[in-house]
Design a protein around this motif. Structure first.
Motif, PDB file in Angstrom:
ATOM      1  N   THR A   1       3.294  11.009  12.117  1.00 43.20           N
ATOM      2  CA  THR A   1       2.206  11.168  10.864  1.00 43.20           C
ATOM      3  C   THR A   1       0.755  11.645  12.157  1.00 43.20           C
ATOM      4  O   THR A   1       1.978  11.629  13.402  1.00 43.20           O
ATOM      5  CB  THR A   1       0.430  10.046  11.012  1.00 43.20           C
TER       6      THR A   1
ATOM      7  N   HIS B   1      -1.779  14.302  13.718  1.00 45.19           N
ATOM      8  CA  HIS B   1      -3.405  14.536  14.061  1.00 45.19           C
ATOM      9  C   HIS B   1      -3.433  16.091  14.864  1.00 45.19           C
ATOM     10  O   HIS B   1      -3.186  16.103  15.300  1.00 45.19           O
ATOM     11  CB  HIS B   1      -4.374  13.741  14.044  1.00 45.19           C
TER      12      HIS B   1
ATOM     13  N   LYS C   1       7.727   6.169  10.316  1.00 43.03           N
ATOM     14  CA  LYS C   1       6.456   6.567   9.666  1.00 43.03           C
ATOM     15  C   LYS C   1       5.587   7.945  10.491  1.00 43.03           C
ATOM     16  O   LYS C   1       5.535   7.304  12.111  1.00 43.03           O
ATOM     17  CB  LYS C   1       5.415   5.029   9.299  1.00 43.03           C
TER      18      LYS C   1
ATOM     19  N   TYR D   1      -2.476   3.596  -8.142  1.00 46.20           N
ATOM     20  CA  TYR D   1      -2.074   4.033  -6.803  1.00 46.20           C
ATOM     21  C   TYR D   1      -2.872   4.922  -6.305  1.00 46.20           C
ATOM     22  O   TYR D   1      -2.340   5.796  -6.705  1.00 46.20           O
ATOM     23  CB  TYR D   1      -0.659   3.471  -7.118  1.00 46.20           C
TER      24      TYR D   1
ATOM     25  N   GLU E   1      -1.430   7.135  -3.112  1.00 44.67           N
ATOM     26  CA  GLU E   1       0.171   7.681  -1.674  1.00 44.67           C
ATOM     27  C   GLU E   1      -1.586   7.910  -1.170  1.00 44.67           C
ATOM     28  O   GLU E   1      -0.533   7.596   0.422  1.00 44.67           O
ATOM     29  CB  GLU E   1       0.631   9.249  -2.769  1.00 44.67           C
ATOM     30  N   GLU E   2      -2.167   8.877  -0.776  1.00 45.90           N
ATOM     31  CA  GLU E   2      -2.500   9.387  -0.038  1.00 45.90           C
ATOM     32  C   GLU E   2      -3.343   7.909   1.127  1.00 45.90           C
ATOM     33  O   GLU E   2      -3.656   8.005   1.884  1.00 45.90           O
ATOM     34  CB  GLU E   2      -4.310  10.122  -0.643  1.00 45.90           C
TER      35      GLU E   2
ATOM     36  N   SER F   1      -2.752  12.857   6.578  1.00 46.93           N
ATOM     37  CA  SER F   1      -2.604  12.627   5.044  1.00 46.93           C
ATOM     38  C   SER F   1      -3.383  13.425   4.569  1.00 46.93           C
ATOM     39  O   SER F   1      -4.148  12.984   3.043  1.00 46.93           O
ATOM     40  CB  SER F   1      -3.092  11.065   5.055  1.00 46.93           C
TER      41      SER F   1
ATOM     42  N   GLU G   1      -1.185   3.978   6.706  1.00 44.10           N
ATOM     43  CA  GLU G   1       0.104   4.168   8.107  1.00 44.10           C
ATOM     44  C   GLU G   1      -0.754   5.439   9.176  1.00 44.10           C
ATOM     45  O   GLU G   1      -0.145   5.005  10.408  1.00 44.10           O
ATOM     46  CB  GLU G   1       0.740   5.270   7.711  1.00 44.10           C
ATOM     47  N   GLU G   2      -1.171   5.904   9.485  1.00 52.69           N
ATOM     48  CA  GLU G   2      -1.706   6.928  10.381  1.00 52.69           C
ATOM     49  C   GLU G   2      -2.881   6.005  10.840  1.00 52.69           C
ATOM     50  O   GLU G   2      -2.413   5.569  12.136  1.00 52.69           O
ATOM     51  CB  GLU G   2      -2.533   7.626   9.741  1.00 52.69           C
TER      52      GLU G   2
ATOM     53  N   GLU H   1       6.811  -1.989  -0.840  1.00 52.84           N
ATOM     54  CA  GLU H   1       6.679  -3.478  -1.490  1.00 52.84           C
ATOM     55  C   GLU H   1       6.697  -3.773  -2.581  1.00 52.84           C
ATOM     56  O   GLU H   1       6.582  -2.989  -3.199  1.00 52.84           O
ATOM     57  CB  GLU H   1       5.123  -4.159  -0.686  1.00 52.84           C
TER      58      GLU H   1
ATOM     59  N   ARG I   1       0.221  -4.490  -0.203  1.00 61.19           N
ATOM     60  CA  ARG I   1       0.695  -3.542   0.278  1.00 61.19           C
ATOM     61  C   ARG I   1      -0.604  -3.545  -1.454  1.00 61.19           C
ATOM     62  O   ARG I   1      -1.502  -2.827  -1.893  1.00 61.19           O
ATOM     63  CB  ARG I   1       0.755  -2.655   0.690  1.00 61.19           C
TER      64      ARG I   1
ATOM     65  N   ARG J   1       9.017   6.272   0.025  1.00 58.68           N
ATOM     66  CA  ARG J   1       9.021   4.853   0.914  1.00 58.68           C
ATOM     67  C   ARG J   1       9.733   3.957  -0.320  1.00 58.68           C
ATOM     68  O   ARG J   1       8.845   3.986  -1.284  1.00 58.68           O
ATOM     69  CB  ARG J   1       7.805   4.434   1.249  1.00 58.68           C
TER      70      ARG J   1
ATOM     71  N   GLU K   1       4.242  -2.767  -5.224  1.00 55.04           N
ATOM     72  CA  GLU K   1       3.467  -1.654  -4.616  1.00 55.04           C
ATOM     73  C   GLU K   1       3.090   0.092  -5.509  1.00 55.04           C
ATOM     74  O   GLU K   1       2.876   0.313  -6.509  1.00 55.04           O
ATOM     75  CB  GLU K   1       4.188  -1.238  -2.990  1.00 55.04           C
TER      76      GLU K   1
ATOM     77  N   MET L   1      -1.960   5.405   1.522  1.00 49.83           N
ATOM     78  CA  MET L   1      -1.125   4.412   1.947  1.00 49.83           C
ATOM     79  C   MET L   1      -0.928   5.140   3.107  1.00 49.83           C
ATOM     80  O   MET L   1      -0.190   4.577   4.297  1.00 49.83           O
ATOM     81  CB  MET L   1      -0.017   4.552   1.202  1.00 49.83           C
ATOM     82  N   LEU L   2      -0.798   6.167   3.058  1.00 47.94           N
ATOM     83  CA  LEU L   2      -0.439   7.391   4.134  1.00 47.94           C
ATOM     84  C   LEU L   2      -1.400   7.900   4.992  1.00 47.94           C
ATOM     85  O   LEU L   2      -1.940   7.406   6.362  1.00 47.94           O
ATOM     86  CB  LEU L   2      -0.359   9.383   3.738  1.00 47.94           C
ATOM     87  N   ARG L   3      -2.767   7.447   4.327  1.00 53.21           N
ATOM     88  CA  ARG L   3      -3.685   7.028   6.114  1.00 53.21           C
ATOM     89  C   ARG L   3      -3.730   5.489   6.673  1.00 53.21           C
ATOM     90  O   ARG L   3      -4.508   5.409   7.951  1.00 53.21           O
ATOM     91  CB  ARG L   3      -5.306   7.196   4.897  1.00 53.21           C
TER      92      ARG L   3
END
Lengths: 434, 167
Positions: free
Chosen positions: A401, A403, A399, B50, B52-53, A355, B59-60, A366, B21, A363, A369, B55-57
């Motif tokens: 992701t 690290h 999904k 909005y 994106e960062e 991220s 998800e993480e 929703e 969301r 994606r 969204e 949403m990605l976080r």
């Protein structure tokens, strides 16, 4: 003839490896390209540190901006006489496409994170400020610069125009995917753009895709997915980005601690104090940054000189996979061990997450969204892409992701205390030392 | 390093449950506008600010098992519910992160609809404009939402209330 309608006597073309030719006939576009603010984009690489991994990735924001303009120009040509399309918006769209990345600085992602900047703020400032670009736009008509700025900021009332420049399948993404694939040399990233352009349809407040063109869009989504993981998130590129970020942090820290730089960071001062004027922002390009990094290798501060030497000579950090859920106590222990060994973990032990990077994949999300890609069905209804395409549904359902933990492996070999080394390598690599 | 993840988990910890969301996006943006130090970058989109960062976080955090995401099938769309897990709570206990107290503000925002929060966040996005221009801009960029004068007034009230609580 009004300036906005003026055409060049002969069409000008830029040879382009992705689109073959970029065509310019409008005087306004030609004049914008010639401004110093636009020419500055030649000195800012599109992919920042990616060339450290993929050596071909030396292309600039200038190339990409011309490419986005060319795609929008072609889309508009296809839209002529279609319902919902107002050709009075043609010049506005093309100017916004050309100028959409104008505010990017050198290595802008790292600079933005460290110095809390926003390239979009500077795009607005260049378009609306006392600049050559602003003069060209205001010659079109008073208030035209504001309109262009609004389209780029996505706050213009005409959503159709905005969606050409910025949406889930816009000219920006279509250009950078193909261009980045071309210059990195990877085989992903290619899709049939001509087909997509042919099946794009303007409706009231967005661009949609005629359902018969779904397979071309599937290809685009696949290439976006693959480029995301294979190029944009490449762990070696991320290592270079981590080091770059730490250099900026260190230089700022030293400035705040009244460190006596051998090479005074004149071009960075306003970045350190958080008061960056447009004039100062425009002066900083990649050549200037590299100049400082080159000379900072000779600074007395060991951390700054080491990090700069690593960045300039590609002596990067190594990495291991890291799971913050299962390994947070390991991380805390590693930080202590690094300190005990005289290695500052603030600069030499870094968790980097997916991220942290400015790219995304498709994606559907929703309801309300964010606007998804819509297919225009034969009966005139709209259907979200993943509801109709099994391929897109399966990709967008995943999904993934990750690290990673970055550190200078070469430093570990220089630690005198064998017990510390054993424990560090035990945590990083399991029990055995590599 | 993981500080931004921890800040979001603190938010989920105080919110107990976040439904939708869109609502999540707008709540974080509104709190950020009042100085709560979320670092996620927001842009203006079709439905307002909005990230994106963000949403990605999120998800993480879900993939790591710190946040639980539940997908609910509605008539013609999905809605997502988010709650902090026990593992998330354990992480927060180990990883200290400084955040101002905004529990009451979170509760206040949770009681509002996502449509209303879209209005509030859009108004805040244009907060540098004079008040009348803010309303005109909202109507220009969101004609389909048909926000009424009463809703605008209620949004200003909420903004005032949040400003008092969070400053």
């Amino acid at each position: 003839m009004a300036y906005k309608d003026e055409q060049l006597q002969e069409e000008k073309v830029f040879k382009d490896p992705v689109h073959r030719y970029v065509h310019v006939r409008d005087r306004v576009i030609w004049d914008l390209i010639a401004t110093p603010e636009f020419q500055r984009l030649r000195r800012i690489k599109q992919l920042g540190t990616t060339n450290i991994t993929f050596h071909g990735a030396e292309h600039s924001r200038f190339n990409h901006s011309l490419g986005v303009y060319e795609i929008v120009r072609r889309i508009i040509n296809n839209f002529q006489d279609r319902p919902h399309w107002n050709n009075d918006q043609r010049l506005l769209c093309m100017c916004a496409a050309l100028l959409h990345d104008l505010g990017h600085g050198p290595f802008s992602h790292s600079f933005e994170k460290v110095f809390k900047l926003d390239h979009e703020y500077f795009t607005q400032a260049i378009i609306l400020g006392d600049t050559f670009v602003n003069k060209v736009l205001e010659r079109v008509s008073p208030g035209f610069a504001q309109e262009v700025a609004d389209v780029i900021a996505k706050t213009h009332s005409n959503k159709l125009v905005v969606s050409l420049i910025s949406s889930q399948i816009d000219a920006d993404r279509m250009d950078y995917l193909q261009r980045d694939a071309y210059f990195t040399g990877v085989s992903y990233g290619h899709f049939d753009m001509e087909r997509i352009l042919r099946v794009m349809r303007p409706i009231e407040d967005q661009v949609v895709i005629k359902s018969s063109g779904m397979h071309a869009v599937e290809d685009y989504i696949m290439s976006r997915y693959q480029m995301y993981w294979q190029v944009y998130f490449h762990p070696v590129t991320r290592s270079a980005e981590v080091i770059l970020t730490k250099i900026l942090h260190r230089a700022k820290h030293l400035y705040e601690a009244d460190y006596n730089f051998k090479l005074k960071p004149i071009h960075f001062l306003s970045f350190f104090t958080g008061d960056v004027s447009l004039e100062e922002y425009l002066k900083l390009d990649e050549s200037i940054v590299h100049y400082y990094f080159q000379l900072w290798q000779e600074e007395d501060d060991k951390i700054l000189s080491d990090l700069c030497e690593r960045f300039m000579n590609r002596r990067l950090f190594k990495y291991v996979e890291f799971n913050p859920n299962k390994q947070i106590s390991d991380l805390m222990r590693l930080m202590q061990l690094f300190k005990d060994a005289g290695i500052d973990p603030d600069y030499y032990l870094v968790v980097d997450s997916s991220s942290d990077l400015p790219y995304d994949f498709y994606r559907p999300g929703e309801e309300e969204e964010r606007l998804p890609i819509h297919l225009l069905m034969p009966n005139g209804s709209l259907k979200e892409l993943s509801r109709h395409s099994d391929i897109v549904e399966s990709i967008s359902g995943k999904k993934r992701t990750d690290h990673k933990l970055y550190f200078p492996k070469d430093f570990l070999q220089k630690i005198d205390d064998e017990k510390i080394v054993q424990e560090i390598t035990g945590i990083l690599y399991g029990k055995e030392r590599e | 390093m993981l500080e931004n993840h921890a800040k979001l988990m603190r938010f989920f910890s105080e919110a107990k449950e976040v439904t939708g969301r869109k609502k999540l996006q707008k709540m974080v943006y509104i709190l950020q506008s009042f100085g709560i130090p979320f670092e996620e970058k927001f842009q203006f989109h079709f439905y307002g600010p909005y990230s994106e960062e963000l949403m990605l976080r999120v998800e993480e955090l879900c993939n790591l098992g710190f946040i639980h995401e539940e997908k609910e099938v509605k008539s013609n769309y999905f809605q997502y519910h988010y709650t902090l897990t026990n593992e998330g709570t354990d992480f927060l206990n180990q990883f200290s992160v400084e955040m101002p107290n905004c529990l009451e503000s979170i509760e206040l925002l949770q009681g509002k609809s996502s449509r209303f929060l879209e209005l509030v966040s859009t108004m805040l996005y244009f907060k540098d404009l004079p008040k009348d221009d803010v309303e005109a801009k909202v109507l220009a960029v969101k004609p389909k939402q048909k926000y009424s004068e009463e809703e605008m007034a209620e949004a200003w009230n909420l903004i005032g209330e949040l400003a008092e609580r969070l400053h």
